[in-house]
Design an enzyme around this catalytic site. Structure first.
Site: not given
Length: 761
Positions: A195, A267
Site C-alpha cells: 500500500e 484485500e
C-alpha cells in the site's frame, strides 16, 4: 419465468448441469502435486498456471495469529470452502525481534511448516514479503532495532533502509527457496512493499525512486513468479492490485494504465478491526457477495478476503495503537477457527458457483461497458450463456426486469448470476431460518466444575528488595529529563517507569492547598504512584491532570509514573520517528519537574524475572479461601491460578477454550508460559450499534464500519482465546494449567472462568 428460487435442490441441479457442460468438477484445483514444477504467468485477463487460466479465491490467514496445531484445521476448512490461495505476510519482527543477528522460526513462527501444510492441503500461497505489512500488527512488522540505525528513513530511497530491506528479503527468499512454484512449492505470487502508493507523495521524489527500486530489487531475486505491489499505480513491472471494500470501479482505470495486467483484488475488507473502547464492527455477508460479484462482472479474476481467518493478536503483537487482542475481523472463520455463519457457508457456495463457470468467464473478454436496463440496473454478459445483472440502487423496493426474454425480480444492492436463463446465485438471498452472528464466541459455556484449585498473589513492588517504580534490577537509566520510552524498553515491554524525587514548594499547591499533577503530552497510558501508592490513571490523547495525595501529606516523596504502550503504530509515514512515553512537560501545580532528574526502567519486575516461566521460584502469598476479601486488590498485583484440566476434552478438532476475564480490569495473561495477550475491560461507548439491522438483513448501501456495529455498552473484549495445545502445553497428561496474570488496577481472579465450546462439524 426465471424468478428467484428458494429450492436449493433446483439450484444445485442447475449447477451440476453447468459443471457437466464445462467438463469440470467444483473442487477442481489439483494444483500442488508432489514435486510438481508450477509455471506461473499472466496476461491482461488472468493468472495462467501451467497454461490454464485461473479464477482464484484467496483467503488471508496469518500464521502467527493462531497456534501451529490449529493450522491444519483452518487450512482444511478453507480448502473445503473453495479457497484456492492462502495469503500471508512475513512478519519481520517475530523472526528477528531483538537484533539482525538472530532468527526465530519456532512454534507459530514456523513459516516453513505452515507452507508445507498449505501444499499438503492443495492450496497455493501469495507470500507478501513487504517488509512493511501494516496488518494492524505492532509497528507494521518492523523490528524495533531498525530505529537505532543512524540516519535511517524507512520506506524511502535511503541507503540505510535499502541495505536492511535487501538483507532481510534476500534471507527470506533463500530460506524459502524450495517453496516457490518453479521449485515445486505452493507460492505462486509474491508481494514487495504494501500500500505504498497511499503514502508515496509524503516522501516526495525519494518515494517515487524507492518504489522503482523496490520492484527492481525484488525482480533481481529471480524467484520465477509474478510480483505484485498493491495500491501502486505508477509501477508497470509489478501487477498493481486493489484494496478496499469495493474494487469493481477500479478496474477500468487499471486496464487503461496497464492493459497487460490482470485485475486482482488483494484485500476485500470482509469486516474491520476493533479498538479498545469501540463496539464490534460487522459487515453484512450480502454486501461482501455483492462486492465480489461486481468485481468479477467487471473483469476481475482474483479476490482475496482480508481476513478469511483473523485469529488473535497474542502477546504484544496488536498494533494501532489501541487495537484489541482479538483479530476476529468478522471473518468467515472466526477467531477460534470455526465457521462464522452465515458468512462462511454463503461464501463457500459463491466460490463453488463461480468455479463451475470459470471457463465461461475467462474465455471471454469482459464487455467494454455494461448494458443498462434501467436506472441503477446493469448487465455484464459473457458469451451467450452467462450474465451478471446488478441493481446498485438503494431503494428498498425490488425491481422487476426483462432480460433475454425472461423476467427476473432483483433486490436492491444485489447481483444475479444467470446461466442459461436460470439464477445460479443471488447475492441478496439468505436461506430461511438463518442464524445471524452465529459464531463460537456466542456459544461458549463455563466449565461446570470448580476448576480453580488455588490462587496465589504478590505485588510487583514486593518482588525484590528494591521495590518497583524504577529501582532494583540494574537496568535503570538516569537522565535530567524523561527519555522517550522506546529508547528505554527497546519494545521488550509495554511498561516503562519514570521516577523522580520531589520536594514540594509553594508552587506545588493551588489556592485550596491541593497538589495536581499535569503531564502535557504522553502516549499511550499512565498509572501514577507516590511512594508505591496508586494515585490515578490517564490515557492519551487526553491531558493527564489528577490530584495527588502524598502519604501523611508529606512534602517529600517519590513520584512514580508507569507509562504503557498499547500496541505500536502500524500505519504511518516516517515510522522511524515514532515515539512513545512521556514526551511533554511534567508539573505539580506550577512547579516544573521536567528537568528534576529522572530514573527510568524498562518493564515490571515480574516481567524482567519472567515470572510467567519461573513461577515456582516466587514467594507467593497463598489465598486459601480464594475469596475476594483475601486478595490484595491493589494495582500491579501478579496472580497465579492453578486450573484443573481433569476430564476436560483435549480434541483440538472438536473443542475450543477461552478465558472470561469479566471480573478483572486491565493487564496481561500467560497460560503455561504462553502470552495470551493484553486484556482490558473498557466499555464500548460507541453510540451507533445495529444489532437489529443485522437481524433484519439490512445491507443496502456502501458499507462503513463506523455505523454498523454491535455490543455497545459492553466491554470491547471480555473473552480471550486460549489455544488448546497451549492450555494442555502439548502434554495431554497434564492435570492442571498455570495461569499468570498481571492486574494493573484491581479485580477478582476468583471469578475468572474457563469457557469451552464443543464444535459440531
Amino acid at each position: 419465468m426465471g424468478t428467484i428460487k428458494n429450492n436449493f435442490q433446483l439450484l444445485w441441479l442447475i449447477l451440476l448441469i453447468v459443471v457437466l457442460v464445462n467438463g469440470k468438477s467444483i473442487n477442481k484445483n489439483n494444483n500442488n502435486n508432489k514435486n510438481e514444477i508450477i509455471n506461473v504467468t499472466y496476461d491482461g485477463r488472468s493468472l495462467i498456471i501451467n497454461g490454464e487460466r485461473k479464477l482464484l479465491f484467496s483467503g488471508s490467514i496469518h500464521y502467527p495469529r493462531t497456534s501451529e496445531e490449529m493450522w491444519p484445521i483452518i487450512l482444511k476448512q478453507s480448502k473445503d470452502a473453495g479457497i484456492d490461495i492462502i495469503d500471508t505476510y512475513i512478519f519481520w519482527n517475530i523472526h528477528q525481534p531483538n537484533s539482525p543477528s538472530e532468527y526465530y522460526f519456532d512454534g507459530n513462527a514456523n513459516i516453513t511448516k505452515f507452507l508445507d501444510l498449505c501444499k499438503e492441503f492443495d492450496l497455493y500461497v501469495n507470500l507478501r514479503i513487504g517488509p512493511y505489512v501494516c496488518a494492524e500488527w505492532t509497528y507494521g512488522g518492523f523490528p524495533i532495532w531498525l530505529k537505532e540505525i543512524p540516519n535511517i528513513v524507512y520506506r524511502d530511497y535511503n541507503q540505510q533502509w535499502m541495505n536492511e530491506m535487501s538483507i532481510w528479503m534476500e534471507f527470506v527468499v533463500k530460506y524459502l527457496d524450495n517453496y516457490f512454484a518453479p521449485n515445486g512449492g505452493p507460492i505462486i505470487l509474491a508481494q514487495v512493499e504494501n500500500e505504498y502508493g497511499w503514502l508515496e507523495q509524503e516522501y516526495g521524489i525519494n518515494g517515487t525512486e524507492y518504489a522503482k527500486w523496490s520492484i527492481d530489487f525484488a525482480k533481481s531475486l529471480n524467484i520465477g513468479i509474478p510480483w505484485i505491489m498493491c495500491q501502486q499505480n505508477d509501477i508497470e513491472s509489478a501487477i498493481n492490485t486493489c484494496n478496499g471494500y469495493y474494487c469493481h470501479d477500479w478496474i477500468s482505470s487499471h486496464w487503461e494504465q496497464f492493459p497487460n495486467q490482470p485485475s486482482f483484488w488483494t484485500e476485500n475488507w470482509i469486516g474491520w478491526f476493533e479498538n479498545w473502547g469501540q463496539a464490534k464492527p460487522k459487515r453484512p455477508v450480502q454486501d461482501i457477495l455483492y462486492s465480489n460479484a461486481r468485481f468479477i462482472a467487471y473483469g476481475g479474476s482474483l479476490i482475496n478476503y482480508y481476513m478469511w481467518f483473523g485469529g488473535t493478536n497474542f502477546g504484544r503483537t496488536s498494533g494501532g495503537p489501541w487495537i484489541i487482542t482479538s483479530y476476529d475481523y468478522d471473518a468467515p472463520l472466526d477467531e477460534f477457527g470455526q465457521p462464522n455463519e452465515p458468512k462462511f457457508s454463503l461464501s463457500s457456495k459463491f466460490h463453488q458457483v463461480l468455479h463451475a463457470i470459470e471457463s465461461d468467464l475467462l474465455n471471454n473478454q469482459p464487455p467494454k461497458s455494461p448494458t443498462f436496463l434501467s436506472q441503477f440496473i446493469e448487465v455484464h454478459q459473457y458469451g451467450i450463456n452467462l450474465s451478471f445483472i446488478t441493481n446498485y440502487g438503494t431503494s428498498t423496493t425490488p425491481k422487476i426486469i426483462q432480460w433475454m426474454n425472461q423476467t427476473y425480480t432483483i433486490q436492491p444492492w444485489s447481483v444475479l448470476i444467470i446461466y442459461n436463463n436460470e439464477i445460479l446465485f443471488d447475492t441478496s438471498f439468505i436461506p430461511p431460518n438463518t442464524l445471524f452472528n452465529n459464531n463460537t464466541i456466542n456459544n461458549f459455556k463455563p466449565i461446570n466444575q470448580n476448576i480453580i484449585q488455588s490462587i496465589f498473589q504478590i505485588s510487583d513492588f514486593n518482588l525484590n528488595s528494591g521495590g518497583g517504580g524504577g529501582d532494583g534490577d540494574g537496568n535503570s537509566v538516569n537522565s535530567v529529563s524523561p527519555i522517550e520510552q522506546l529508547l528505554i524498553t527497546k519494545d521488550t515491554s509495554d511498561y516503562c517507569w519514570y521516577s523522580t524525587n520531589v520536594t514540594t514548594t509553594s508552587l506545588s499547591y493551588n489556592e485550596k492547598g491541593n497538589i495536581f499533577l499535569t503531564i502535557t503530552e504522553f502516549y499511550d497510558y499512565v498509572h501514577i504512584f507516590i511512594d508505591n501508592e496508586y494515585q490515578g490513571s490517564a490515557f492519551s490523547p487526553s491531558l493527564c491532570q489528577l490530584q495527588l495525595n502524598p502519604i501523611n501529606n508529606s512534602t517529600t516523596f517519590q513520584l512514580q509514573i508507569l507509562s504503557m504502550t498499547i500496541g505500536l503504530e502500524n500505519y504511518a509515514s516516517h515510522m522511524e520517528n515514532y515515539t512513545r512515553g512521556i514526551l511533554g512537560s511534567i508539573l505539580i501545580g506550577s512547579q516544573n519537574l521536567t528537568n528534576n532528574q529522572w530514573l527510568m526502567k524498562s518493564g515490571l519486575i515480574g516481567e524482567n524475572i519472567k515470572i510467567f516461566n519461573n513461577d515456582n521460584t516466587i514467594n507467593w502469598q497463598t489465598s486459601p479461601s480464594s475469596s475476594s476479601s483475601s486478595l490484595i486488590q491493589k494495582p500491579l498485583t501478579w496472580y497465579k491460578l492453578n486450573i484443573s484440566l481433569v476430564g476436560l476434552p483435549i480434541d483440538i478438532s472438536s473443542t475450543v477454550y477461552a478465558l472470561d476475564m469479566s471480573s478483572m480490569n486491565k493487564g496481561m495473561i500467560w497460560v503455561n508460559g504462553y502470552s495470551i495477550g493484553r486484556y482490558w475491560l473498557i466499555e464500548a461507548t460507541q453510540s451507533i450499534c445495529n444489532q437489529s439491522a443485522i437481524e433484519n438483513y439490512s445491507y443496502i448501501g456502501e458499507y462503513d464500519p463506523s455505523n454498523y456495529r454491535i455490543d455497545c455498552n459492553k466491554p470491547s473484549q471480555s473473552i480471550y482465546s486460549v489455544p488448546i495445545d497451549w492450555l494442555f502445553n502439548n502434554n495431554y497428561n497434564n492435570q492442571y494449567a498455570t495461569i499468570i496474570i498481571i492486574e494493573e488496577l484491581n479485580g477478582n481472579p476468583n471469578e475468572i472462568q474457563l469457557l469451552s465450546n464443543k464444535i459440531i462439524n
